[in-house]
Design an enzyme around this catalytic site. Structure first.
Site, PDB file in Angstrom:
ATOM      1  N   GLU A  50     -10.080 -20.060  30.003  1.00 17.81           N
ATOM      2  CA  GLU A  50      -8.998 -20.692  30.788  1.00 17.81           C
ATOM      3  C   GLU A  50      -8.384 -19.714  31.780  1.00 17.81           C
ATOM      4  OE1 GLU A  50      -8.677 -23.776  30.494  1.00 17.81           O
ATOM      5  OE2 GLU A  50      -9.868 -23.945  28.665  1.00 17.81           O
TER       6      GLU A  50
ATOM      7  N   ARG B  34       0.836  -1.199   0.000  1.00 15.64           N
ATOM      8  CA  ARG B  34       0.000   0.000   0.000  1.00 15.64           C
ATOM      9  C   ARG B  34       0.877   1.258   0.000  1.00 15.64           C
ATOM     10  NH1 ARG B  34      -5.082   1.830  -1.182  1.00 15.64           N
ATOM     11  NH2 ARG B  34      -5.767   3.446   0.279  1.00 15.64           N
TER      12      ARG B  34
HETATM   13  C1  FAD Z   1     -15.920 -18.353  23.900  1.00 18.80           C
HETATM   14  C2  FAD Z   1     -15.867 -18.946  25.261  1.00 18.80           C
HETATM   15  C3  FAD Z   1     -15.708 -20.314  25.397  1.00 18.80           C
HETATM   16  C4  FAD Z   1     -15.721 -20.902  26.658  1.00 18.80           C
HETATM   17  N1  FAD Z   1     -15.596 -22.254  26.776  1.00 18.80           N
HETATM   18  C5  FAD Z   1     -15.740 -22.834  27.995  1.00 18.80           C
HETATM   19  C6  FAD Z   1     -15.756 -24.257  28.123  1.00 18.80           C
HETATM   20  O1  FAD Z   1     -15.575 -24.995  27.156  1.00 18.80           O
HETATM   21  N2  FAD Z   1     -16.010 -24.781  29.345  1.00 18.80           N
HETATM   22  C7  FAD Z   1     -16.188 -23.998  30.460  1.00 18.80           C
HETATM   23  O2  FAD Z   1     -16.412 -24.537  31.537  1.00 18.80           O
HETATM   24  N3  FAD Z   1     -16.166 -22.633  30.361  1.00 18.80           N
HETATM   25  C8  FAD Z   1     -15.937 -22.050  29.158  1.00 18.80           C
HETATM   26  N4  FAD Z   1     -15.927 -20.673  29.062  1.00 18.80           N
HETATM   27  C9  FAD Z   1     -16.180 -19.865  30.245  1.00 18.80           C
HETATM   28  C10 FAD Z   1     -14.965 -19.079  30.731  1.00 18.80           C
HETATM   29  O3  FAD Z   1     -14.043 -19.956  31.303  1.00 18.80           O
HETATM   30  C11 FAD Z   1     -15.501 -18.018  31.694  1.00 18.80           C
HETATM   31  O4  FAD Z   1     -16.179 -17.052  30.933  1.00 18.80           O
HETATM   32  C12 FAD Z   1     -14.394 -17.395  32.518  1.00 18.80           C
HETATM   33  O5  FAD Z   1     -13.929 -18.326  33.456  1.00 18.80           O
HETATM   34  C13 FAD Z   1     -14.856 -16.142  33.244  1.00 18.80           C
HETATM   35  O6  FAD Z   1     -16.002 -16.403  33.974  1.00 18.80           O
HETATM   36  P1  FAD Z   1     -17.279 -15.423  33.872  1.00 18.80           P
HETATM   37  O7  FAD Z   1     -17.557 -15.217  32.422  1.00 18.80           O
HETATM   38  O8  FAD Z   1     -18.339 -15.970  34.718  1.00 18.80           O
HETATM   39  O9  FAD Z   1     -16.764 -14.047  34.443  1.00 18.80           O
HETATM   40  P2  FAD Z   1     -16.651 -13.662  36.007  1.00 18.80           P
HETATM   41  O10 FAD Z   1     -15.879 -14.673  36.730  1.00 18.80           O
HETATM   42  O11 FAD Z   1     -17.993 -13.309  36.518  1.00 18.80           O
HETATM   43  O12 FAD Z   1     -15.784 -12.337  35.901  1.00 18.80           O
HETATM   44  C14 FAD Z   1     -16.310 -11.095  35.433  1.00 18.80           C
HETATM   45  C15 FAD Z   1     -15.142 -10.102  35.394  1.00 18.80           C
HETATM   46  O13 FAD Z   1     -14.621  -9.906  36.709  1.00 18.80           O
HETATM   47  C16 FAD Z   1     -13.241 -10.263  36.739  1.00 18.80           C
HETATM   48  N5  FAD Z   1     -12.951 -10.897  38.015  1.00 18.80           N
HETATM   49  C17 FAD Z   1     -13.554 -11.963  38.564  1.00 18.80           C
HETATM   50  N6  FAD Z   1     -13.020 -12.247  39.759  1.00 18.80           N
HETATM   51  C18 FAD Z   1     -12.040 -11.331  39.971  1.00 18.80           C
HETATM   52  C19 FAD Z   1     -11.108 -11.095  41.011  1.00 18.80           C
HETATM   53  N7  FAD Z   1     -11.054 -11.864  42.105  1.00 18.80           N
HETATM   54  N8  FAD Z   1     -10.247 -10.058  40.891  1.00 18.80           N
HETATM   55  C20 FAD Z   1     -10.263  -9.272  39.789  1.00 18.80           C
HETATM   56  N9  FAD Z   1     -11.131  -9.451  38.762  1.00 18.80           N
HETATM   57  C21 FAD Z   1     -11.991 -10.470  38.854  1.00 18.80           C
HETATM   58  C22 FAD Z   1     -13.045 -11.194  35.563  1.00 18.80           C
HETATM   59  O14 FAD Z   1     -11.686 -11.241  35.148  1.00 18.80           O
HETATM   60  C23 FAD Z   1     -13.972 -10.588  34.545  1.00 18.80           C
HETATM   61  O15 FAD Z   1     -13.339  -9.481  33.949  1.00 18.80           O
HETATM   62  C24 FAD Z   1     -15.877 -20.075  27.804  1.00 18.80           C
HETATM   63  C25 FAD Z   1     -15.982 -18.684  27.658  1.00 18.80           C
HETATM   64  C26 FAD Z   1     -15.984 -18.123  26.408  1.00 18.80           C
HETATM   65  C27 FAD Z   1     -16.114 -16.618  26.290  1.00 18.80           C
END
Ligand code: FAD
Length: 416
Positions: A365, A267
């Site tokens: 993870e 580009r």
């Molecule tokens: C595309 C995708 C695929 C997935 N696949 C799987 C799967 O195959 N199997 C499975 O079991 N799960 C799966 N997950 C789930 C994933 O592991 C969770 O989304 C993740 O563990 C976060 O949990 P939560 O979404 O409930 O967020 P929460 O735990 O509710 O957290 C919300 C926010 O608060 C922050 N937070 C939480 N606790 C703290 C703390 N103590 N200090 C500071 N910050 C904090 C988090 O980092 C996040 O920013 C998947 C998720 C996605 C998006």
């Protein structure tokens, strides 16, 4: 110190690179556009023996270990994040079974996945328990000659095509982490229903679902490891998978960088290729710095898992790799999009897909925040240090020496 790969690892990487370029790359855009599971790529990986990379030969694998699988995932993820995840699920479904399964469970599920006869899913997360996994509400209770599971699981990846799902449940709800157990639930099971596929932002080739466990009956033999010891098992299981998530990030970031580089060389603006504008050249240099540092951390993390170090010794290294690689993927894919200018924002070109796919990596993870917790705890308790005596660097504000110095100054001033 030896940064080189051994002969088997080089072969794995080269074979994966060829398969990725010839078979995966031409499919990547369509997988994203259609949002359907790429059965053809699953079969291509199976036929190439890639589904068994991480497994020992006794289970039908090729014994290339976590590092071998990480190398393959990195190559594949350069072109397609969904395909990288597809390879990763071979471990996400089996790591715990290989660690704690009975001989029968290992023979059935580990060999089944290694040879592509079976596919598995992993269901830990729930609507009200993600990072705080001890908080899960799903229960499992003894029921005659079996177990009865009840609850809701969110996010189980690949469950739509899975032959079994690892379900984590409370077997002693009052006992916190000491009351958690893991189960291998064969599918289909009338008590285990996929309620819906979750409409997500990226990695559209691997569906994630919401699962309802409603009087889901499984035999006693479905228990994985010891009753009430499932929480530690699941944490160890996740540790094995973290370098593989990191490898997806490294591959994605490397692919995005090379794509943007190719565009920057072609580009032209203001009479020259945009790579000759320092702002763009430095972006690319920083992208390369990110890819290379994430890559080194990731290879070491995978290697550490293969060495079998204790979780306490290696957990923070896995977190360093996972957090660094996933955040590099987000940062680099954003910069790649920026380098393409307006084109980068169009679905016609790869950068918007890379950007959407990258964001998934900082959530799964263990989120980036959780990895920072693990790393900062390791710093605080001395598990992670670089052998440097902070006292030898110099005094700290308000330490004993500093106070004595100040007291002496005050006395001297008062004596005047
Ligand atoms: C595309 C995708 C695929 C997935 N696949 C799987 C799967 O195959 N199997 C499975 O079991 N799960 C799966 N997950 C789930 C994933 O592991 C969770 O989304 C993740 O563990 C976060 O949990 P939560 O979404 O409930 O967020 P929460 O735990 O509710 O957290 C919300 C926010 O608060 C922050 N937070 C939480 N606790 C703290 C703390 N103590 N200090 C500071 N910050 C904090 C988090 O980092 C996040 O920013 C998947 C998720 C996605 C998006």
């Amino acid at each position: 110190m030896d940064f080189g790969l051994n002969e088997q690892q080089r072969q794995v990487r080269d074979r994966a690179a060829a398969l990725a370029r010839e078979v995966v790359a031409p499919r990547a855009a369509a997988i994203d556009r259609k949002g359907t599971y790429p059965q053809d790529l699953f079969e291509a990986f199976r036929d190439a023996g890639f589904l068994g990379l991480a497994f020992p030969e006794e289970f039908g694998g090729s014994g290339a270990g976590t590092l071998g699988l990480a190398l393959a995932i990195e190559e594949v993820a350069k072109y397609c994040s969904s395909a990288g995840l597809l390879l990763l699920t071979t471990r996400l479904a089996t790591a715990g079974i290989q660690m704690a399964g009975t001989p029968e469970q290992r023979e059935r599920y580990v060999r089944g996945v290694a040879t592509g006869r079976l596919r598995g899913a992993f269901a830990l997360t729930e609507p009200e328990a993600g990072s705080d996994a001890v908080n899960i509400a799903t229960t499992a209770r003894r029921d005659g000659d079996g177990w009865m599971l009840d609850g809701m699981k969110l996010w189980a990846g690949q469950a739509t095509v899975a032959d079994f799902v690892i379900v984590v449940a409370k077997t002693n709800p009052e006992a916190g982490a000491r009351g958690v157990s893991a189960f291998v639930v064969d599918l289909p099971n009338p008590g285990c229903r996929i309620v819906r596929e979750l409409p997500k932002m990226g990695v559209l080739g691997v569906p994630v679902v919401e699962i309802l466990l409603d009087a889901c009956r499984v035999p006693l033999s479905a228990l994985l490891g010891e009753e009430n010891h499932g929480f530690r098992l699941v944490m160890r299981h996740l540790n094995v998978v973290r370098p593989l998530v990191a490898a997806r990030g490294v591959g994605l970031a490397a692919g995005a960088t090379q794509y943007a580089l190719a565009y920057a060389q072609q580009r032209r603006t203001f009479g020259r290729p945009i790579i000759e504008h320092q702002a763009i050249a430095f972006k690319l240099a920083e992208m390369a710095m990110g890819v290379e540092s994430a890559r080194l951390l990731t290879h070491r993390a995978a290697w550490l898992v293969d060495q079998g170090g204790s979780d306490r010794e290696i957990a923070h290294f896995l977190s360093l790799a996972k957090a660094q690689a996933s955040e590099t993927a987000v940062r680099v894919s954003e910069e790649a999009l920026q380098i393409l200018g307006g084109y980068g924002y169009l679905k016609d070109y790869a950068t918007e897909r890379y950007y959407r796919d990258a964001k998934q990596l900082t959530l799964v993870e263990g989120t980036s925040e959780i990895h920072r917790m693990i790393i900062s705890r390791a710093l605080a308790d001395g598990t992670l240090d670089w052998g440097c005596d902070a006292n030898a660097i110099g005094g700290l504000p308000n330490d004993e020496r500093d106070r004595a110095r100040r007291d002496a100054m005050i006395h001297a001033a008062q004596g005047e």
